[in-house]
Design a protein around this motif. Structure first.
Motif, short mmCIF file in Angstrom:
data_model
loop_
_atom_site.label_atom_id
_atom_site.label_comp_id
_atom_site.label_asym_id
_atom_site.label_seq_id
_atom_site.Cartn_x
_atom_site.Cartn_y
_atom_site.Cartn_z
N SER A 101 -0.02 3.24 -1.62
CA SER A 101 -0.68 2.27 -2.50
C SER A 101 -0.62 2.75 -3.95
O SER A 101 -0.61 3.97 -4.22
N HIS B 6 -2.05 3.82 2.88
CA HIS B 6 -2.95 4.35 1.85
C HIS B 6 -2.18 5.20 0.84
O HIS B 6 -2.34 5.04 -0.38
N THR C 100 -7.01 -6.10 5.04
CA THR C 100 -7.07 -4.64 5.07
C THR C 100 -6.89 -4.14 6.50
O THR C 100 -7.44 -4.70 7.44
N HIS C 101 -6.11 -3.10 6.64
CA HIS C 101 -5.90 -2.50 7.96
C HIS C 101 -7.25 -2.04 8.52
O HIS C 101 -8.03 -1.41 7.81
N GLU D 287 -10.44 0.26 6.91
CA GLU D 287 -11.82 -0.17 6.78
C GLU D 287 -12.77 0.85 7.40
O GLU D 287 -13.84 1.15 6.84
#
Length: 246
Positions: free
Chosen positions: A102, A99, A49-50, A54
């Motif tokens: 996605s 994001h 995860t970037h 996070e």
């Protein structure tokens, strides 16, 4: 001497005795699978995860947690203003791009949910063209993973999106029409299905008005669910000045 330890251990190990055979009987064969080394399953690689995502999850779990919500327009600048020490402009731009592309986020947009601010409050509707393109992209990704024809499901979703937009066919086509012939064909099918649905609604509305009865009486007369009759009448397009059915 230590350099030959491995060879020494191998040489001094007791060797298995050869199996005894009865005269005339074939020698025992080792099981076929014994010659093959057991296969070890490699663990699936998990995408990392970037780090900015996070951090966004820590700050705004309602927006970036298990369930995604469409973000308000301008949220990028809001985040930079509120958290100048947490995010660098370029890193935040990349993270928000990941994001927004996605599948989970696109599904939230395709569902027609409202856009939300950083407090998790709904602030504005998602534009019809954004809903439309999110629906198409979600179904493209799903279709790529299955041999099942998802076109009927796509058509049904587009019918609901068009209906919810409140736009005329001309206005809707103006903002969503693309060069994708397949998408345009499904869109035409959706408009045809919606036209048939609206014709049924209009027929029900006319019959209801001509009956002079209440919704409950009208539904009982035709063996219909009163709640469904009321929903259908509410979604029909009554002439101007017509009151809402009771």
């Amino acid at each position: 001497m230590s350099s030959n330890t491995a060879d020494t251990d191998t040489a001094s190990s007791p060797q298995p005795a050869a199996p005894k055979t009865t005269k005339g009987a074939p020698a025992a064969r080792a099981p076929r699978h014994a010659a093959k080394a057991p296969q070890q399953h490699q663990p699936a690689r998990q995408r990392k995860t970037h780090p900015v995502l996070e951090r966004l999850f820590e700050l705004y779990p309602r927006l970036f947690g298990a369930r995604f919500l469409p973000l308000k327009l301008g949220v990028f600048e809001d985040l930079l203003t509120l958290h100048p020490d947490d995010f660098k402009r370029e890193d935040l731009k990349i993270a928000l791009g990941l994001h927004a592309r996605s599948t989970r986020y696109l599904e939230a947009v395709a569902a027609g949910k409202q856009r939300h601010d950083l407090n998790g409050e709904p602030v504005e509707p998602v534009a019809p063209e954004h809903v439309h393109h999110a629906i198409l992209e979600v179904f493209r990704r799903r279709q790529a993973r299955t041999n099942e024809d998802l076109r009927p499901q796509l058509r049904a979703r587009l019918v609901e999106a068009i209906d919810a937009s409140g736009l005329s066919r001309e206005d809707y086509m103006l903002i969503v029409r693309s060069n994708d012939e397949t998408a345009n064909a499904v869109l035409d099918e959706a408009f045809a299905e919606l036209g048939a649905r609206n014709a049924k609604r209009e027929a029900l509305r006319r019959a209801f008005e001509a009956s002079g009865r209440s919704v409950a009486e009208f539904a009982e007369m035709y063996g219909m669910d009163p709640a469904e009759v009321k929903r259908t009448l509410a979604r029909a397009k009554p002439p101007s000045g017509t009151s809402d059915p009771a």
